[in-house]
Design an enzyme around this catalytic site. Structure first.
Site, PDB file in Angstrom:
ATOM      1  N   ARG A  16       0.778  -1.363   0.140  1.00 46.22           N
ATOM      2  CA  ARG A  16       0.288   0.649   0.279  1.00 46.22           C
ATOM      3  C   ARG A  16       0.980   0.864  -0.169  1.00 46.22           C
ATOM      4  O   ARG A  16      -0.109   2.653  -0.301  1.00 46.22           O
ATOM      5  CB  ARG A  16      -0.542  -0.095   1.360  1.00 46.22           C
ATOM      6  CG  ARG A  16      -2.330  -0.509   1.013  1.00 46.22           C
ATOM      7  CD  ARG A  16      -3.098  -0.968   2.032  1.00 46.22           C
ATOM      8  NE  ARG A  16      -2.388  -1.918   2.922  1.00 46.22           N
ATOM      9  CZ  ARG A  16      -2.464  -2.255   4.441  1.00 46.22           C
ATOM     10  NH1 ARG A  16      -4.518  -1.590   4.746  1.00 46.22           N
ATOM     11  NH2 ARG A  16      -1.870  -3.482   5.090  1.00 46.22           N
ATOM     12  N   LYS A  23       9.076  -0.609   2.192  1.00 46.27           N
ATOM     13  CA  LYS A  23       8.642   0.104   3.579  1.00 46.27           C
ATOM     14  C   LYS A  23       9.216   0.806   4.175  1.00 46.27           C
ATOM     15  O   LYS A  23       9.338   1.367   4.920  1.00 46.27           O
ATOM     16  CB  LYS A  23       7.421  -1.019   3.534  1.00 46.27           C
ATOM     17  CG  LYS A  23       5.885   0.096   4.828  1.00 46.27           C
ATOM     18  CD  LYS A  23       4.728  -0.139   5.092  1.00 46.27           C
ATOM     19  CE  LYS A  23       4.784  -1.182   6.164  1.00 46.27           C
ATOM     20  NZ  LYS A  23       3.430  -1.774   6.579  1.00 46.27           N
ATOM     21  N   THR A  84       2.125 -13.108   9.748  1.00 46.75           N
ATOM     22  CA  THR A  84       3.317 -13.318  10.983  1.00 46.75           C
ATOM     23  C   THR A  84       3.751 -14.283  12.113  1.00 46.75           C
ATOM     24  O   THR A  84       5.274 -14.136  12.644  1.00 46.75           O
ATOM     25  CB  THR A  84       2.716 -12.352  11.836  1.00 46.75           C
ATOM     26  OG1 THR A  84       1.342 -12.450  12.288  1.00 46.75           O
ATOM     27  CG2 THR A  84       2.699 -10.718  10.825  1.00 46.75           C
ATOM     28  N   GLY A 143      -6.021  -6.073  14.667  1.00 40.05           N
ATOM     29  CA  GLY A 143      -7.462  -7.630  15.088  1.00 40.05           C
ATOM     30  C   GLY A 143      -6.980  -6.828  16.253  1.00 40.05           C
ATOM     31  O   GLY A 143      -7.252  -5.861  16.856  1.00 40.05           O
ATOM     32  N   TYR A 372      30.625  34.676  -4.557  1.00 46.53           N
ATOM     33  CA  TYR A 372      31.208  33.229  -4.306  1.00 46.53           C
ATOM     34  C   TYR A 372      32.690  33.099  -3.762  1.00 46.53           C
ATOM     35  O   TYR A 372      32.971  33.520  -4.591  1.00 46.53           O
ATOM     36  CB  TYR A 372      31.377  32.775  -5.963  1.00 46.53           C
ATOM     37  CG  TYR A 372      31.336  31.597  -6.118  1.00 46.53           C
ATOM     38  CD1 TYR A 372      30.570  31.194  -4.963  1.00 46.53           C
ATOM     39  CD2 TYR A 372      32.601  31.027  -6.401  1.00 46.53           C
ATOM     40  CE1 TYR A 372      30.530  29.286  -4.776  1.00 46.53           C
ATOM     41  CE2 TYR A 372      33.003  29.741  -6.015  1.00 46.53           C
ATOM     42  CZ  TYR A 372      32.881  28.350  -5.260  1.00 46.53           C
ATOM     43  OH  TYR A 372      32.639  27.548  -4.860  1.00 46.53           O
TER      44      TYR A 372
HETATM   45  C1  UD1 Z   1      -1.369  -7.320  11.924  1.00 45.13           C
HETATM   46  C2  UD1 Z   1      -1.407  -8.644  13.126  1.00 45.13           C
HETATM   47  C3  UD1 Z   1      -3.067  -7.312  13.309  1.00 45.13           C
HETATM   48  C4  UD1 Z   1      -2.387  -6.450  14.061  1.00 45.13           C
HETATM   49  C5  UD1 Z   1      -1.737  -5.425  12.996  1.00 45.13           C
HETATM   50  C6  UD1 Z   1      -1.152  -4.285  14.077  1.00 45.13           C
HETATM   51  C7  UD1 Z   1      -1.411 -10.659  12.118  1.00 45.13           C
HETATM   52  C8  UD1 Z   1      -2.529 -11.782  11.811  1.00 45.13           C
HETATM   53  N1  UD1 Z   1      -1.526  -9.501  12.892  1.00 45.13           N
HETATM   54  O1  UD1 Z   1      -1.861  -7.407  11.173  1.00 45.13           O
HETATM   55  O2  UD1 Z   1      -3.633  -8.409  14.623  1.00 45.13           O
HETATM   56  O3  UD1 Z   1      -3.731  -5.597  14.611  1.00 45.13           O
HETATM   57  O4  UD1 Z   1      -0.724  -6.164  12.933  1.00 45.13           O
HETATM   58  O5  UD1 Z   1      -0.679  -3.637  12.566  1.00 45.13           O
HETATM   59  O6  UD1 Z   1      -0.406 -10.913  12.648  1.00 45.13           O
HETATM   60  N2  UD1 Z   1       5.428  -9.673   8.537  1.00 45.13           N
HETATM   61  C9  UD1 Z   1       6.106 -10.159   8.238  1.00 45.13           C
HETATM   62  N3  UD1 Z   1       5.955 -11.564   7.127  1.00 45.13           N
HETATM   63  C10 UD1 Z   1       4.747 -12.120   6.638  1.00 45.13           C
HETATM   64  C11 UD1 Z   1       3.728 -10.991   7.278  1.00 45.13           C
HETATM   65  C12 UD1 Z   1       3.821  -9.720   7.968  1.00 45.13           C
HETATM   66  O7  UD1 Z   1       7.394  -9.960   7.937  1.00 45.13           O
HETATM   67  O8  UD1 Z   1       4.792 -13.199   6.377  1.00 45.13           O
HETATM   68  C13 UD1 Z   1       5.572  -8.223   8.560  1.00 45.13           C
HETATM   69  C14 UD1 Z   1       5.297  -7.093   8.126  1.00 45.13           C
HETATM   70  O9  UD1 Z   1       6.103  -6.696   7.646  1.00 45.13           O
HETATM   71  C15 UD1 Z   1       5.126  -6.780   9.293  1.00 45.13           C
HETATM   72  C16 UD1 Z   1       3.943  -6.643   9.934  1.00 45.13           C
HETATM   73  O10 UD1 Z   1       4.405  -8.679  10.349  1.00 45.13           O
HETATM   74  O11 UD1 Z   1       6.358  -5.196   9.424  1.00 45.13           O
HETATM   75  C17 UD1 Z   1       2.545  -6.764  10.532  1.00 45.13           C
HETATM   76  O12 UD1 Z   1       1.978  -7.706   9.436  1.00 45.13           O
HETATM   77  P1  UD1 Z   1       0.977  -6.737   8.370  1.00 45.13           P
HETATM   78  O13 UD1 Z   1       0.507  -7.313   6.960  1.00 45.13           O
HETATM   79  O14 UD1 Z   1       1.718  -5.414   8.228  1.00 45.13           O
HETATM   80  O15 UD1 Z   1       0.114  -7.099   9.340  1.00 45.13           O
HETATM   81  P2  UD1 Z   1      -1.034  -6.797   9.719  1.00 45.13           P
HETATM   82  O16 UD1 Z   1      -2.113  -7.760   8.646  1.00 45.13           O
HETATM   83  O17 UD1 Z   1      -1.840  -5.300   9.584  1.00 45.13           O
HETATM   84 CA    CA Z   2       0.705  -3.279   9.486  1.00 46.20          CA
END
Ligand code: UD1
Ligand code: CA
Length: 466
Positions: A16, A23, A84, A143, A372
């Site tokens: 996004r 990012k 995550t 979440g 200058y």
């Molecule tokens: C996650 C939480 C959500 C919380 C939110 C807060 C989960 C399932 N959900 O959602 O409950 O409210 O964060 O911001 O955990 N990342 C990785 N590898 C992955 C996926 C994500 O390294 O496979 C990293 C992303 O780069 C980021 C962080 O984990 O830094 C959070 O990931 P993101 O996809 O933003 O999670 P949300 O959907 O926002």
């Molecule tokens: Ca996030």
């Protein structure tokens, strides 16, 4: 005290952001976002600090190596972003043999103060799992924290997996946790991708631990503290994070004795330092490792990067400087440009439309207008007239100009470098100086003036008769 380790999740692409850059490398208050969780991890005394990388791994790694040399940082690769829980799983080998508390942080939460992590730690007590939550007026797509009647956290449900009534819950998951290492890696094995996205959710840890009857703590941040825990997903969030960071930096400066004419109209960076009794005017930017002394006046539109400003300096409107040193009591501007390698000793005066580069000006030198001054050394008390130009570049090489103490350079002079003007020498206005001027001498190189009597009158008459 129990040992502490940190996992920073930072493998996501950040779709996004609509950016070619990872990012977590987008800057807040002048430095990549990922610096914030690393700083927190260091402040927590955590080792190792495991950073999970995926998209643009090399660029992020290179930044971390340059910015945190010697820190106990280990990077691991999550080649495919499967959620995550999978990200944390990738960190497991780097934590082999570690026994203690693992703080799980996100690379995209740039304004969370370390004190909140200590608060989470305190709230957690002996609990093997603690979750940082925030109460928001608009819970967005975070979440939701689902609690039982006794108020104990039993589950986290992602927004997209929530039933309509659960969406009304305003207590949400900040995505920051403290987990006992043994519980963490054991429970991760039980996470299944049975959700709307088919991903492995770290948040499932809560339901898994609850089912085992383990104690789960949570801490709810409210108001400004909640806002500080918000993550950055797009450029709107990035601007909001920047605004929060600015507010915090400027408030800290104000509490340390700095006046801001309008705290919303100045911009600092994380490394900026400002002494007490300094007044910061409107639209001032202090970037990089800029250090401002005491009792300094920065008028409107001053823009400084990596510049050291001593006590009592007055920078008039729209002065810009980069990589410069400005000595005590100097007065500069308006509209002056000090470039890298400029060093002004005490009491130097630089006026409007003066550009300096690799210029060392000794005490009390005056260059008040339109000049200058590049690759130049100027002795104490010398006076540089309006329109003086050091011709330092022959198209191939740069050459040096040396101007002695107390010298007087008349207006509209070109000093063709390499060239040296002796102490106390004079250069007549309008001169082009191509070789050395001895001490106390007068150099003058302009064409002799000739007056032709009545010439203008004759011309006028000719025109009128014509
Ligand atoms: C996650 C939480 C959500 C919380 C939110 C807060 C989960 C399932 N959900 O959602 O409950 O409210 O964060 O911001 O955990 N990342 C990785 N590898 C992955 C996926 C994500 O390294 O496979 C990293 C992303 O780069 C980021 C962080 O984990 O830094 C959070 O990931 P993101 O996809 O933003 O999670 P949300 O959907 O926002
Ligand atoms: Ca996030």
């Amino acid at each position: 005290m129990r040992r502490r380790a940190v996992i920073v999740m930072a493998a996501g692409q950040g779709t996004r952001m609509k950016s070619k850059q990872a990012k977590v490398l987008h800057a807040v208050a002048g430095r990549p976002m990922i610096a914030a969780p690393i700083e927190s991890a260091l402040a927590l005394g955590a080792a190792p600090i495991v950073v999970v990388l995926g998209h643009q791994r090399e660029a992020v790694e290179a930044y971390l190596q340059g910015a945190f040399p010697g820190a106990p940082i280990v990077t691991v690769l999550q080649a495919q972003q499967r959620g995550t829980a999978d990200a944390v799983r990738c960190a497991e080998p780097a934590l082999e043999g570690f026994d203690g508390d693992v703080f799980i942080l996100s690379g995209d939460v740039p304004t969370l103060p370390t004190a909140r992590l200590e608060a989470l730690d305190a709230a957690a007590g002996e609990a093997p799992l603690a979750v940082m939550g925030m109460r928001l007026d608009d819970p967005k797509a975070y979440g939701r924290l689902i609690c039982d009647e006794a108020g104990r956290l039993i589950r986290i449900t992602e927004h997209r997996d929530c039933a309509p009534e659960a969406r009304l819950i305003r207590e949400v998951n900040a995505g920051i946790y403290r987990v006992d290492a043994r519980l963490l890696f054991r429970a991760l094995g039980g996470v299944r991708p049975d959700n709307d996205q088919g991903e492995l959710y770290l948040t499932d840890l809560v339901a898994l631990a609850a089912r085992e009857g383990r104690e789960i703590a949570h801490l709810i941040l409210e108001g400004e503290a909640a806002a500080d825990a918000e993550g950055v997903n797009d450029r709107v969030d990035l601007a909001a994070a920047e605004a929060r960071a600015q507010r915090r930096l400027i408030e800290a400066a104000m509490r340390a004795g700095v006046t801001f004419l309008d705290p919303r109209r100045a911009r600092l960076e994380w490394a900026t330092r400002i002494g007490p009794d300094t007044v910061v005017g409107l639209d001032v930017t202090l970037a990089g490792a800029t250090v401002i002394g005491e009792g300094v006046t920065l008028e409107q539109g001053v823009h400084l990067r990596d510049t050291i400003v001593a006590d009592g300096v007055h920078l008039k409107p729209y002065t810009t400087a980069e990589g410069a040193q400005i000595g005590p009591g100097c007065v500069v501007g308006p509209f002056a440009r000090l470039r890298e390698g400029t060093a002004l000793s005490a009491g130097v005066k630089i006026g409007n439309f003066v550009e300096t580069k690799k210029a060392r000006l000794a005490e009390g030198v005056k260059a008040s207008h339109l000049s200058y001054l590049g690759d130049v050394e100027i002795g104490a008390g010398a006076n540089i007239g309006a329109g003086t130009i050091t011709c330092n570049y022959d198209g191939v090489h740069k050459h040096k100009t040396i101007i002695g103490a107390g010298a007087f350079i008349g207006s509209d002079t070109q000093l063709v470098a390499p060239v040296e003007i002796g102490d106390g020498a004079y250069v007549g206005a309008g001169s082009t100086i191509t070789h050395a001027v001895p001490q106390e001498a007068l150099a003058i190189s302009r064409v002799h003036q000739r007056n032709i009597e009545g010439w203008a009158r004759r011309k006028r008459l000719e025109r009128e008769e014509g």
